[in-house]
Design an enzyme around this catalytic site. Structure first.
Site, PDB file in Angstrom:
ATOM      1  N   GLU A 228       6.717   3.756  -8.351  1.00 27.15           N
ATOM      2  CA  GLU A 228       6.133   2.469  -7.947  1.00 27.15           C
ATOM      3  C   GLU A 228       5.427   1.921  -9.177  1.00 27.15           C
ATOM      4  O   GLU A 228       4.341   2.368  -9.530  1.00 27.15           O
ATOM      5  CB  GLU A 228       5.148   2.667  -6.792  1.00 27.15           C
ATOM      6  CG  GLU A 228       5.763   3.237  -5.530  1.00 27.15           C
ATOM      7  CD  GLU A 228       6.667   2.272  -4.799  1.00 27.15           C
ATOM      8  OE1 GLU A 228       6.812   1.116  -5.256  1.00 27.15           O
ATOM      9  OE2 GLU A 228       7.245   2.666  -3.769  1.00 27.15           O
ATOM     10  N   CYS A 262      -0.418  -4.242  -8.642  1.00 23.50           N
ATOM     11  CA  CYS A 262       0.971  -4.416  -9.077  1.00 23.50           C
ATOM     12  C   CYS A 262       1.670  -5.472  -8.240  1.00 23.50           C
ATOM     13  O   CYS A 262       2.576  -6.153  -8.725  1.00 23.50           O
ATOM     14  CB  CYS A 262       1.719  -3.082  -9.010  1.00 23.50           C
ATOM     15  SG  CYS A 262       1.620  -2.255  -7.413  1.00 23.50           S
TER      16      CYS A 262
END
Length: 456
Positions: A228, A262
């Site tokens: 991720e 993110c």
């Protein structure tokens, strides 16, 4: 390298931890492997009891853990409380759903009884970031512990108190020694841990550069990995969008966790028919935000996680300004103590500028004005990242058509990218691979084993 906890609001050192020796790391891996040999055969009820107690303790001690997050990495206290609550929701989701998610799956074949069994793999390594120090560890640990795996976590070096607290909490909630282990180790030890034959998989949340290194090491050892990584999420505004709602979502999408996410909205792609109104209104709302102590509920903008993070962000912004970008708001650091950065809006950014395909981790919004929907999709996809994104239009069918053409792992309509326990989280391209959360998150590190028996 020591693990040092520093309050980014005033840059005062809070606590320091010594890293583990190689011998201690080897012992921790052995302990996790020994624990796996029994944990893999425990009932779902026993695993569930541990995980539900973990969720209960998070809720009962929410102020303690939220304050720890805020002191250690600077998140606003209200957001820290939300993070702890979300961790409890994730733990409950997997505690209550794991048995169904991992139930044997019958296969429809003639002349045979066949099914897929979901069996745990073993000891897993999680390499976790600082920006959501409880959430991202819980997101990794909860499904894998419920699946019967055991986990080792190498947390970010600037949140050691959070790392220690999670380790102690799992122990207090009845997890046998070795089921969840925090590793205070330097980066130099990571490769040797991945190489250890007892490690069966690795999950990393972090930068694409770190992801490439970890994936390479795992690949050499033929071990599974989930990545991720970073994101540069597009926020696409079509001409028929509800502009008042758009502005609210634009502030929320860019400023959550002071922009250190993110999946935060980072590239604001606005159709030219509404661009002037958007920029004026967005500037007005962003300029109202108040910098201050993240423990103060009146604060809108907290410090970044570290002084070096603020310095690095400012360097990238200044390079882009020097290259010709227009500053609509901010564009620098305030004259005050702490790792602060002013809310900033940049526009007139071209592909040759330093931040065009760079993830700005902080309260900086990049605005791109485009001719129409077609160009908006082209700009949205002109990125090496592909994590999340959002599309804004009163016409939901139109928004869906645009969303389907955006090359990311997630697209939300009329709201920024968000996380829910029930929804899969993950990206494509340089944003990584694999999924966390939802029922998909528990299937990443299990052996999907076929059992086949001919009918007599």
């Amino acid at each position: 390298m020591s693990y040092i906890s520093i309050n980014p609001f005033n840059n005062e050192q809070l606590k320091e931890y010594e890293p583990l020796t190689k011998e201690q790391v080897v012992q921790a891996i052995k302990q996790a492997e020994d624990a796996f040999q029994s944990w893999r055969y425990t009932s779902f009820e026993k695993r569930k009891a541990v995980m539900l107690k973990y969720a209960q303790q998070l809720r009962e001690r929410i102020e303690e853990f939220a304050e720890l997050i805020t002191l250690e990495m600077g998140k606003r206290i209200s957001e820290s409380r939300e993070e702890i609550n979300f961790c409890a929701e994730i733990a409950e989701f997997y505690a209550n759903g794991a048995e169904d998610f991992l139930a044997d799956q019958p296969m429809d074949v003639e002349d045979a009884d066949a099914y897929i069994q979901y069996a745990p793999l073993g000891v897993l390594l999680g390499i976790m970031p600082w920006n959501f120090p409880f959430y991202q560890v819980t997101r990794f640990a909860a499904p894998n512990i419920m699946a019967g795996n055991t986990v080792l976590v190498k947390h970010a070096s600037n949140v050691p108190q959070c790392a220690e607290a999670i380790h102690e909490l799992f122990a207090e909630c009845g997890a046998p020694e070795g089921v969840f282990t925090n590793l205070f180790i330097p980066k130099e030890f990571i490769n040797s841990v991945i190489e250890d034959n007892r490690i069966q998989g690795v999950s990393l949340t972090g930068s694409d550069r770190a992801g490439a290194i970890v994936a390479g090491e795992a690949g050499k050892e033929i071990k599974r990995s989930v990545l991720e990584l970073g994101g540069n999420d597009p926020f696409v505004v079509l001409e028929d969008a509800d502009l008042e709602h758009v502005i609210q979502m634009a502030v929320l999408g860019r400023m959550t966790n002071t922009g250190q996410s993110c999946a935060a909205s980072k590239r604001f792609i606005i159709v030219e028919d509404v661009a002037e109104k958007f920029l004026a209104a967005y500037r007005e709302e962003m300029s109202k935000l108040k910098l201050g102590d993240p423990l103060d509920p009146e604060t809108d903008v907290a410090p970044l996680s570290t002084e070096s993070a603020a310095v690095n962000l400012d360097n990238m912004v200044q390079k882009t300004i020097d290259a010709g970008a227009t500053v609509i708001l901010g564009g620098g650091r305030p004259e005050r103590e702490g790792a602060f950065y002013n809310p900033t809006i940049l526009t007139d950014i071209t592909p040759d500028m330093p931040t065009y395909d760079y993830e700005l981790f902080g309260p900086v919004a990049s605005v791109y004005v485009v001719k129409d929907e077609v160009e908006a999709i082209l700009v949205a996809n002109d990125s090496s990242y592909g994590l999340g994104g959002s599309v804004y239009s009163r016409d939901i069918d139109r928004a869906r058509r645009v969303a389907e053409q955006i090359n990311t792992g997630m697209v939300f309509i009329n709201q920024p990218t968000n996380s829910q326990a029930e929804l899969p989280f993950g990206g494509t391209k340089h944003s990584g691979y694999g999924r966390e959360l939802s029922h998909l998150g528990i299937l990443e590190f299990v052996n999907k084993k076929l059992i086949h028996a001919l009918k007599s």
